[in-house]
Write a protein that holds these residues in place. Structure first.
Motif, PDB file in Angstrom:
ATOM      1  N   PRO A 178     -71.571   5.124 -93.035  1.00 50.72           N
ATOM      2  CA  PRO A 178     -71.692   4.920 -91.595  1.00 50.72           C
ATOM      3  C   PRO A 178     -70.635   4.003 -90.987  1.00 50.72           C
ATOM      4  O   PRO A 178     -70.481   3.973 -89.765  1.00 50.72           O
ATOM      5  CB  PRO A 178     -73.090   4.307 -91.444  1.00 50.72           C
ATOM      6  N   PHE A 179     -69.904   3.280 -91.840  1.00 47.94           N
ATOM      7  CA  PHE A 179     -68.841   2.404 -91.344  1.00 47.94           C
ATOM      8  C   PHE A 179     -67.535   2.620 -92.096  1.00 47.94           C
ATOM      9  O   PHE A 179     -66.624   1.808 -92.014  1.00 47.94           O
ATOM     10  CB  PHE A 179     -69.285   0.934 -91.447  1.00 47.94           C
ATOM     11  N   GLU A 180     -67.463   3.717 -92.797  1.00 46.96           N
ATOM     12  CA  GLU A 180     -66.287   4.033 -93.607  1.00 46.96           C
ATOM     13  C   GLU A 180     -65.178   4.615 -92.736  1.00 46.96           C
ATOM     14  O   GLU A 180     -65.431   5.298 -91.743  1.00 46.96           O
ATOM     15  CB  GLU A 180     -66.696   5.048 -94.675  1.00 46.96           C
ATOM     16  N   ASP A 181     -63.917   4.339 -93.126  1.00 51.76           N
ATOM     17  CA  ASP A 181     -62.790   4.936 -92.414  1.00 51.76           C
ATOM     18  C   ASP A 181     -62.772   6.444 -92.620  1.00 51.76           C
ATOM     19  O   ASP A 181     -63.119   6.947 -93.694  1.00 51.76           O
ATOM     20  CB  ASP A 181     -61.470   4.352 -92.918  1.00 51.76           C
ATOM     21  N   ILE A 182     -62.330   7.151 -91.577  1.00 51.36           N
ATOM     22  CA  ILE A 182     -62.145   8.594 -91.639  1.00 51.36           C
ATOM     23  C   ILE A 182     -60.650   8.870 -91.727  1.00 51.36           C
ATOM     24  O   ILE A 182     -59.872   8.404 -90.875  1.00 51.36           O
ATOM     25  CB  ILE A 182     -62.744   9.286 -90.399  1.00 51.36           C
ATOM     26  N   SER A 183     -60.246   9.610 -92.721  1.00 49.49           N
ATOM     27  CA  SER A 183     -58.820   9.866 -92.945  1.00 49.49           C
ATOM     28  C   SER A 183     -58.304  10.962 -92.023  1.00 49.49           C
ATOM     29  O   SER A 183     -58.943  12.006 -91.849  1.00 49.49           O
ATOM     30  CB  SER A 183     -58.588  10.260 -94.406  1.00 49.49           C
ATOM     31  N   TRP A 184     -57.148  10.715 -91.428  1.00 48.18           N
ATOM     32  CA  TRP A 184     -56.465  11.689 -90.556  1.00 48.18           C
ATOM     33  C   TRP A 184     -55.178  12.108 -91.237  1.00 48.18           C
ATOM     34  O   TRP A 184     -54.317  11.274 -91.513  1.00 48.18           O
ATOM     35  CB  TRP A 184     -56.179  11.058 -89.201  1.00 48.18           C
ATOM     36  N   ASP A 185     -55.050  13.379 -91.548  1.00 49.52           N
ATOM     37  CA  ASP A 185     -53.871  13.903 -92.233  1.00 49.52           C
ATOM     38  C   ASP A 185     -53.394  15.134 -91.477  1.00 49.52           C
ATOM     39  O   ASP A 185     -54.035  16.183 -91.515  1.00 49.52           O
ATOM     40  CB  ASP A 185     -54.227  14.268 -93.671  1.00 49.52           C
ATOM     41  N   PRO A 186     -52.259  15.041 -90.765  1.00 54.43           N
ATOM     42  CA  PRO A 186     -51.796  16.187 -89.965  1.00 54.43           C
ATOM     43  C   PRO A 186     -51.477  17.412 -90.803  1.00 54.43           C
ATOM     44  O   PRO A 186     -51.446  18.528 -90.286  1.00 54.43           O
ATOM     45  CB  PRO A 186     -50.553  15.635 -89.262  1.00 54.43           C
ATOM     46  N   ALA A 187     -51.251  17.219 -92.101  1.00 54.71           N
ATOM     47  CA  ALA A 187     -51.017  18.373 -92.966  1.00 54.71           C
ATOM     48  C   ALA A 187     -52.304  19.153 -93.199  1.00 54.71           C
ATOM     49  O   ALA A 187     -52.272  20.318 -93.597  1.00 54.71           O
ATOM     50  CB  ALA A 187     -50.435  17.917 -94.299  1.00 54.71           C
ATOM     51  N   VAL A 188     -53.446  18.502 -92.936  1.00 53.37           N
ATOM     52  CA  VAL A 188     -54.746  19.165 -93.071  1.00 53.37           C
ATOM     53  C   VAL A 188     -55.243  19.628 -91.709  1.00 53.37           C
ATOM     54  O   VAL A 188     -55.619  20.782 -91.516  1.00 53.37           O
ATOM     55  CB  VAL A 188     -55.777  18.212 -93.716  1.00 53.37           C
ATOM     56  N   SER A 189     -55.251  18.712 -90.731  1.00 53.91           N
ATOM     57  CA  SER A 189     -55.723  19.035 -89.388  1.00 53.91           C
ATOM     58  C   SER A 189     -55.215  18.002 -88.391  1.00 53.91           C
ATOM     59  O   SER A 189     -55.233  16.798 -88.669  1.00 53.91           O
ATOM     60  CB  SER A 189     -57.251  19.058 -89.343  1.00 53.91           C
ATOM     61  N   ALA A 190     -54.795  18.479 -87.240  1.00 56.78           N
ATOM     62  CA  ALA A 190     -54.412  17.597 -86.139  1.00 56.78           C
ATOM     63  C   ALA A 190     -55.433  17.674 -85.013  1.00 56.78           C
ATOM     64  O   ALA A 190     -55.193  17.165 -83.915  1.00 56.78           O
ATOM     65  CB  ALA A 190     -53.026  17.985 -85.610  1.00 56.78           C
ATOM     66  N   GLN A 191     -56.575  18.323 -85.276  1.00 51.53           N
ATOM     67  CA  GLN A 191     -57.588  18.517 -84.235  1.00 51.53           C
ATOM     68  C   GLN A 191     -58.973  18.123 -84.746  1.00 51.53           C
ATOM     69  O   GLN A 191     -59.909  18.916 -84.760  1.00 51.53           O
ATOM     70  CB  GLN A 191     -57.581  19.975 -83.758  1.00 51.53           C
ATOM     71  N   LEU A 192     -59.128  16.854 -85.134  1.00 46.36           N
ATOM     72  CA  LEU A 192     -60.435  16.360 -85.559  1.00 46.36           C
ATOM     73  C   LEU A 192     -61.296  16.096 -84.325  1.00 46.36           C
ATOM     74  O   LEU A 192     -60.882  15.401 -83.402  1.00 46.36           O
ATOM     75  CB  LEU A 192     -60.295  15.066 -86.367  1.00 46.36           C
ATOM     76  N   ASP A 193     -62.493  16.639 -84.342  1.00 45.07           N
ATOM     77  CA  ASP A 193     -63.407  16.570 -83.197  1.00 45.07           C
ATOM     78  C   ASP A 193     -64.724  15.941 -83.633  1.00 45.07           C
ATOM     79  O   ASP A 193     -65.072  15.918 -84.807  1.00 45.07           O
ATOM     80  CB  ASP A 193     -63.648  17.991 -82.664  1.00 45.07           C
TER      81      ASP A 193
END
Length: 301
Positions: free
Chosen positions: A127-142
């Motif tokens: 519930p307080f963990e970082d969420i990884s953002w990787d444009p090679a996987v997705s640039a549209q996290l919703d």
């Protein structure tokens, strides 16, 4: 009761949070007593309603020495750790979300019956963990704030009138979705199963604490700006109906998680569309179930 999982050193312990947010270390209590009782939240869920009663007695018999700190002092994990089975998700269960999705992507065929898909267990995070953002996987996290239902008693062909008796508890869930991946395919699993993307918790609140799961307010913020606010009253298929429907074709088992759909306000439907990016802070809350807060960070940074 508000059950949680937290790190004690390098080991996950089960806890119960009091009204003052102090946390009893249930794992410590059980080990100290030498009882043949569960050491994990998932183990208590396996015991169903009998487990709720036994755990309440155990906490009442404990002493203040078993309090390990306040909720805010601990590293909370997803309440049941790594789930035994995929999360069963419900799509298109709020009419306003259907309407905004139609505006965003065109006509959507919504049958009268519930729409189901699953999220891989590896997509669930704390519930307080970082969420990884990787444009090679997705640039549209919703984002998609949702009510999660945890089954505590097995059943097949469950009647709607009996369905809530099979629920162990409820939790906050955010069905974070990679829209570019999801919408490029004819099925949703891959775009809904980005590893470590979807927070569950902070608590698993036992069913006896929630008088009516159809009378809860859901809210989601991004960077402090309210994006979603609705109520579970507006579900097309309520919790009891979903449990009854699912149980017609498979036996629901303790530990199964059903995520009941999201209301309007997702990033996809905004003009222009809005996505989670590195530095974004995602917060989700449901009445009586707690509030989670997750920062989006760039992968490898």
């Amino acid at each position: 009761m508000r059950l949680c999982s937290f790190l004690s050193g390098e080991v996950a312990h089960a806890g119960v949070a009091g009204v003052d947010d102090s946390v009893l270390d249930v794992t410590w209590i059980v080990e100290a007593r030498g009882d043949d009782l569960p050491r994990t939240v998932a183990g208590w869920v396996e015991l169903g309603s009998a487990g709720i009663d036994r755990l309440r007695r155990l906490c009442a018999e404990s002493s203040s020495e078993h309090v390990v700190g306040d909720v805010g002092d601990l590293t909370l994990l997803a309440p049941m750790g790594r789930l035994a089975r995929n999360v069963i998700c419900v799509g298109a269960n709020y009419r306003e979300h259907i309407e905004e999705s139609v505006r965003a992507v065109g006509e959507i065929d919504v049958p009268d019956a519930p729409v189901y898909f699953t999220k891989d267990v590896r997509s669930v995070c704390g519930p307080f963990e970082d969420i990884s953002w990787d444009p090679a996987v997705s640039a549209q996290l919703d984002w998609e704030v949702e009510l999660a239902v945890v089954i505590g008693r097995a059943g097949r062909n469950i009647r709607p009138a009996d369905a809530l008796g099979h629920v162990f508890g409820y939790a906050v869930f955010n069905d974070v979705s990679a829209r570019d991946v999801q919408l490029s395919r004819n099925q949703w699993w891959k775009g809904k199963s980005i590893e470590g993307s979807s927070p569950l918790g902070p608590f698993l609140v036992t069913s006896d604490e929630i008088a009516d799961p159809q009378d809860l307010e859901l809210t989601c913020w991004v960077d402090g700006v309210e994006m979603q606010r609705s109520t579970t009253k507006l579900m097309i298929h309520d919790v009891a109906a979903l449990i009854a429907d699912l149980s017609r074709t498979l036996t629901l088992e303790p530990g199964d998680v059903i995520s009941t759909g999201t209301p309007a306000g997702v990033g996809l439907a905004r003009t222009p569309p809005q996505w989670l990016v590195p530095g974004s802070v995602l917060e989700s809350e449901i009445t009586g179930l707690g509030r989670q807060c997750n920062r989006v960070v760039e992968a490898g940074v």
